[in-house]
Write a protein that holds these residues in place. Structure first.
Motif, PDB file in Angstrom:
ATOM      1  N   ILE A 115      80.009  96.701  15.782  1.00 23.15           N
ATOM      2  CA  ILE A 115      81.279  96.755  15.941  1.00 23.15           C
ATOM      3  C   ILE A 115      82.097  97.632  16.669  1.00 23.15           C
ATOM      4  N   SER A 116      82.485  98.722  15.135  1.00 21.03           N
ATOM      5  CA  SER A 116      83.380  99.882  15.197  1.00 21.03           C
ATOM      6  C   SER A 116      82.397 101.330  16.162  1.00 21.03           C
ATOM      7  N   GLY A 172      92.636  91.265  25.253  1.00 17.89           N
ATOM      8  CA  GLY A 172      92.093  91.721  24.301  1.00 17.89           C
ATOM      9  C   GLY A 172      90.642  90.529  25.174  1.00 17.89           C
ATOM     10  N   ASP A 173      90.293  89.446  25.451  1.00 16.62           N
ATOM     11  CA  ASP A 173      89.586  89.138  25.432  1.00 16.62           C
ATOM     12  C   ASP A 173      88.579  89.544  27.451  1.00 16.62           C
ATOM     13  N   THR A 174      89.262  90.404  27.632  1.00 17.83           N
ATOM     14  CA  THR A 174      88.478  91.495  28.905  1.00 17.83           C
ATOM     15  C   THR A 174      87.816  92.806  27.989  1.00 17.83           C
ATOM     16  N   ILE A 175      88.329  92.952  26.818  1.00 13.39           N
ATOM     17  CA  ILE A 175      87.275  93.718  25.697  1.00 13.39           C
ATOM     18  C   ILE A 175      86.171  92.724  25.612  1.00 13.39           C
ATOM     19  N   GLN A 176      86.713  91.602  25.080  1.00 12.70           N
ATOM     20  CA  GLN A 176      85.465  90.997  24.570  1.00 12.70           C
ATOM     21  C   GLN A 176      84.523  90.582  25.334  1.00 12.70           C
ATOM     22  N   LYS A 228      83.904  88.717  17.277  1.00 16.31           N
ATOM     23  CA  LYS A 228      84.095  86.481  18.234  1.00 16.31           C
ATOM     24  C   LYS A 228      82.824  85.566  18.404  1.00 16.31           C
ATOM     25  N   GLU A 229      83.065  84.332  18.197  1.00 12.09           N
ATOM     26  CA  GLU A 229      81.879  83.745  18.645  1.00 12.09           C
ATOM     27  C   GLU A 229      81.777  83.452  20.458  1.00 12.09           C
ATOM     28  N   ALA A 230      82.480  83.838  20.693  1.00 13.90           N
ATOM     29  CA  ALA A 230      82.221  83.757  22.596  1.00 13.90           C
ATOM     30  C   ALA A 230      81.514  84.284  22.627  1.00 13.90           C
TER      31      ALA A 230
END
Length: 366
Positions: A115-116, A172-176, A228-230
Motif C-alpha cells: 500500500i505504501s 481522505g476518502d477521496t484518496i481512498q 480500509k474495508e471500504a
C-alpha cells in the motif's frame, strides 16, 4: 517543441494537429506515435511535427541530431503558466502508469500488494489532477492498446477521486476512492494473460473467467490491515449494478457501498472511451449518452450527474470536432439535450441541430 520527422520516435506525443497538403486532419493532437503512424507521416511527406517534451512513458523526449525549433504557444504569461501546469500533470500521469505497470508485473510474479507503493505513485497524480480536473477527462488520449490495462487503472483512479470530491467526500476518502479505482483490476494478474490481452472478443468460457477478477482482487487485498474495508468492498463491487445485473454477486441498490457505485461508473466510462485490444474507443459524449439512456438505472444517478457536469463544461463559442471529422462551433446548448447542441460547421457555416442527426455527435472539444 517542433522537430523534423526524422527525429521523432515511437512514444512521441503529438501536441498540435498534423494536416495533409489538402488541409485535412491527418493525426490528432495528443496521439501517441507508433511505427504505423510514423510511416503515414512519411507517406504524406510531412517534414516537421509539434510534439510534447516528454514521451508516453513519462520520460523526457530527447531528439537526436539537429537543433530543435521551439515555438511559444502563447505570448500570454497566464497561458504559458497553464501549459507548464498541464505538462506537469501529463508527466505525473504517465509516470504513474509506468509505476503501476511495474507493480502489476510484480503481482503476476507473486508479490504482495504494498500500500505504501500504491500511495506513492497515486497521490501526487491525484492531487495534481484535482487541481486541474479538465485534465482528468483527457487521459484516454495517452492510452495505447498494448498498455490499456495500466492506463485504465490509473484513469479509473483519477476519475473516482474526481467524482468523490464533487460528491462532497472528505479529502481522505477521496484518496481512498482513488485507491479503490486503481486496485479494481489487480486480480487480473491471477488470470491467464493470454486472454486478458486478447485482440478479439472473448469466448463465453474466457468471459466467465474474466468475471471472477473482482473476487481475485478482493482476495489480494482482504488481509491488508492498512487498507480500509471500504476500499476492499468497493473493489469487489466495481462490476455490480444498481438493478442487480452486475457481477460477481448480483447485489443491487442498498447492498452496494458508495465506493463500489463510484468505481463502477468510473470503470465503465473509462473502458468505453479508451482504445482496447479488441474494440475501438468511443466518443466521451456518445458514451455519456449511452450511460444516461441505454444504461439508465444501472449507475448511481448523483455520480452520473457529476460526470455529466464535468464533461459538459462547454458553452456557446466552444470549438468541437464531430464524429465525421469536421470541426464546428457550438451555437446553443439546450438543457434537454446537453450532448447534442446546435452547432455551426466551420467549412460550410451550416447550422446543424445534433438532436435531429442521431448518427452525428461530438467527438471531442478542441
Amino acid at each position: 517543441m517542433r522537430v523534423h520527422i526524422n527525429q521523432v520516435c515511437e512514444g512521441c506525443i503529438i501536441s498540435k494537429e498534423v494536416y495533409s497538403i489538402s488541409h485535412r486532419p491527418l493525426i490528432r493532437k495528443s496521439t501517441v506515435l507508433n511505427q504505423d503512424l510514423l510511416q503515414i507521416l512519411r507517406a504524406f511527406l510531412i517534414d516537421e511535427v509539434e510534439v510534447e517534451p516528454f514521451l508516453n512513458n513519462g520520460t523526457a523526449f530527447k531528439p537526436a541530431g539537429a537543433s530543435l525549433v521551439s515555438r511559444a504557444r502563447s505570448a500570454d504569461n497566464d497561458s504559458a503558466a497553464e501549459i507548464r501546469q498541464n505538462t506537469d500533470f501529463s508527466v505525473m500521469y504517465l509516470q504513474a502508469v509506468q509505476a503501476y505497470k511495474k507493480l502489476y508485473l510484480d503481482w503476476q510474479s507473486g508479490a504482495l500488494v504494498d500500500i505504501s507503493k500504491i500511495r506513492s505513485l497515486l497521490i501526487p497524480a491525484v492531487e495534481n489532477g484535482l487541481n486541474q480536473p479538465d485534465e482528468i477527462f483527457k487521459t484516454y488520449h495517452y492510452s495505447k492498446t498494448d498498455e490499456y490495462l495500466y492506463h485504465h487503472s490509473v484513469s479509473v483512479a483519477l476519475l473516482s477521486a474526481y467524482l468523490g470530491k464533487r460528491l462532497g467526500f472528505s479529502h481522505g476518502d477521496t484518496i481512498q476512492l482513488a485507491m479503490t479505482g486503481l486496485l479494481c483490476d489487480c486480480g487480473m494478474t491471477k488470470l491467464d494473460q493470454g486472454f486478458v490481452s486478447k485482440k478479439i472478443a472473448l469466448t463465453d468460457k474466457e468471459y466467465k473467467e474474466i468475471k471472477q477478477h473482482p473476487v481475485y482482487s478482493y482476495k489480494m487485498l482482504k488481509n491488508i490491515v492498512s487498507l480500509k474495508e471500504a476500499v476492499k468492498v468497493g473493489v469487489l463491487q466495481h462490476h455490480e449494478r444498481l438493478d442487480g445485473s452486475g457481477y460477481p454477486l448480483g447485489v443491487k441498490t442498498d447492498q452496494l457501498h458508495p465506493f463500489g457505485k463510484i468505481a463502477a461508473l468510473a470503470d465503465t466510462y473509462q473502458a468505453m472511451i479508451s482504445e482496447r485490444p479488441y474494440r475501438n474507443r468511443q466518443s466521451p459524449f456518445k458514451v455519456l449518452e449511452q450511460l444516461m439512456q441505454d444504461e439508465f438505472g444501472k449507475f448511481d444517478l448523483t455520480a452520473l450527474n457529476e460526470l455529466k457536469k464535468g464533461l459538459l463544461k462547454f458553452s456557446s463559442g466552444t470549438n468541437v470536432r464531430l464524429s465525421d471529422g469536421r470541426k464546428a462551433e457550438i451555437v446553443f446548448v439546450e438543457d434537454q439535450y446537453p450532448t447534442r447542441p446546435l452547432i455551426k460547421v466551420d467549412e460550410t457555416s451550416e447550422i446543424v441541430a445534433l438532436k435531429d442527426h442521431r448518427h452525428l455527435f461530438i467527438d471531442e472539444i478542441i
